[in-house]
Design an enzyme around this catalytic site. Structure first.
Site, PDB file in Angstrom:
ATOM      1  N   SER A  59      45.040   8.238   6.511  1.00 57.78           N
ATOM      2  CA  SER A  59      45.487   8.729   5.211  1.00 57.78           C
ATOM      3  C   SER A  59      46.070  10.114   5.414  1.00 57.78           C
ATOM      4  O   SER A  59      45.490  10.923   6.145  1.00 57.78           O
ATOM      5  CB  SER A  59      44.322   8.816   4.224  1.00 57.78           C
ATOM      6  OG  SER A  59      43.928   7.536   3.787  1.00 57.78           O
ATOM      7  N   GLU A  66      57.031  20.496  -5.229  1.00 55.46           N
ATOM      8  CA  GLU A  66      57.470  19.636  -6.330  1.00 55.46           C
ATOM      9  C   GLU A  66      56.427  18.570  -6.696  1.00 55.46           C
ATOM     10  O   GLU A  66      56.702  17.718  -7.521  1.00 55.46           O
ATOM     11  CB  GLU A  66      58.793  18.967  -5.944  1.00 55.46           C
ATOM     12  CG  GLU A  66      59.920  19.953  -5.613  1.00 55.46           C
ATOM     13  CD  GLU A  66      59.873  20.497  -4.180  1.00 55.46           C
ATOM     14  OE1 GLU A  66      58.966  20.085  -3.416  1.00 55.46           O
ATOM     15  OE2 GLU A  66      60.724  21.338  -3.837  1.00 55.46           O
ATOM     16  N   SER A  67      55.276  18.526  -6.107  1.00 59.10           N
ATOM     17  CA  SER A  67      54.090  17.710  -6.393  1.00 59.10           C
ATOM     18  C   SER A  67      53.462  17.190  -5.098  1.00 59.10           C
ATOM     19  O   SER A  67      52.881  17.967  -4.374  1.00 59.10           O
ATOM     20  CB  SER A  67      54.317  16.608  -7.419  1.00 59.10           C
ATOM     21  OG  SER A  67      54.439  17.176  -8.724  1.00 59.10           O
ATOM     22  N   HIS A 118      48.998   5.935   3.149  1.00 55.67           N
ATOM     23  CA  HIS A 118      47.758   5.316   3.634  1.00 55.67           C
ATOM     24  C   HIS A 118      48.156   4.086   4.433  1.00 55.67           C
ATOM     25  O   HIS A 118      48.950   3.270   3.952  1.00 55.67           O
ATOM     26  CB  HIS A 118      46.867   4.900   2.455  1.00 55.67           C
ATOM     27  CG  HIS A 118      46.547   6.038   1.517  1.00 55.67           C
ATOM     28  ND1 HIS A 118      45.526   6.940   1.750  1.00 55.67           N
ATOM     29  CD2 HIS A 118      47.127   6.437   0.355  1.00 55.67           C
ATOM     30  CE1 HIS A 118      45.489   7.828   0.770  1.00 55.67           C
ATOM     31  NE2 HIS A 118      46.455   7.553  -0.092  1.00 55.67           N
ATOM     32  N   CYS A 160      58.956  16.606  -8.961  1.00 56.87           N
ATOM     33  CA  CYS A 160      59.662  17.120 -10.132  1.00 56.87           C
ATOM     34  C   CYS A 160      60.907  17.833  -9.627  1.00 56.87           C
ATOM     35  O   CYS A 160      61.090  18.003  -8.420  1.00 56.87           O
ATOM     36  CB  CYS A 160      58.778  18.055 -10.969  1.00 56.87           C
ATOM     37  SG  CYS A 160      58.515  19.676 -10.234  1.00 56.87           S
TER      38      CYS A 160
END
Lengths: 150, 150
Positions: A77, A84-85, A90, A105
């Site tokens: 993972s 931007e986020s 995974h 974003c």
């Protein structure tokens, strides 16, 4: 640290006046399934992390933090926090399967991140859905696109 | 390190034989919007990280790594990698808005994580969508539920 090369709220303030009271929170969240992948790649920590960073670069995102966790006996993972986020990946090498999300974003191009991952994990096919999220326009905060398969 | 208290692939191997060739990859991905939140909480790094950990505990997930990034002048991004996939939270205090996702495989209860966050950020309302993802049953890898608002 800011969100985006220009922080999203500054980007909003600098753009033309709009009826959208909070354009800065708008984002696209891509959920992508990679199927029939190269199992060796899905278990190669160094290659997968490198792929995620290249995906972020291709999308025009700026990485600010990362968390990585290998699993035993297989799989990994990894999450990149971007201005931007986030991007996540995974992997289940034993099933030739990987699950990614690209949440951005601003002016990022998550389709480019998807192209990098698709080629990088050697997927035979993929499925994806794009969800628009965030405040704006007085409508719902979540808008769900049609699933795409290919 | 394994996925889940029992690794998901061991969980699959130990359960009754099934027509599902890869039950271990099945997961639920919840995307949740928190609206009209307490702006002070959304900018409180310590409280938000504590909330995420409490959410993971409530859901029965085990945290294995974290990445946190505060933004200037407002907001925060945080991701917990859990044995069962990941939880993320991005906040825009100036808009009273937070975007979360709870992606879990195995026996986790993401609805409990949502309840912890909903109360913790003092949201006036929320919107969410649940996406089932992963291999199994010969059908598509992504199945999208109906958006819920409340």
């Amino acid at each position: 640290m800011t969100r985006g090369r220009l922080p999203c709220y500054f980007r909003a303030a600098m753009s033309e006046p709009s009826s959208d009271p909070n354009p800065s929170t708008r984002g696209q969240h891509w959920l992508v399934e990679y199927l029939g992948c190269d199992r060796k790649v899905l278990d190669d920590r160094q290659e997968l992390v490198s792929l995620l960073w290249r995906a972020a670069e291709a999308a025009g995102a700026k990485v600010v933090a990362e968390a990585i966790q290998p699993f035993s006996p297989h799989g990994m993972s990894a999450v990149l926090l971007i201005e931007e986020s986030h991007f996540s990946l995974h992997t289940w090498p034993e099933a030739g399967y990987a699950a990614a999300d690209f949440y951005t974003c601003g002016d990022c191009q998550p389709e480019r991140a998807h192209a990098v991952l698709l080629a990088g994990v050697g997927a035979a096919r993929s499925e994806l859905i794009v969800i628009e999220r965030g405040l704006g326009g007085g409508g719902p905060s979540l808008a769900v696109g049609e699933p795409r398969r290919g």
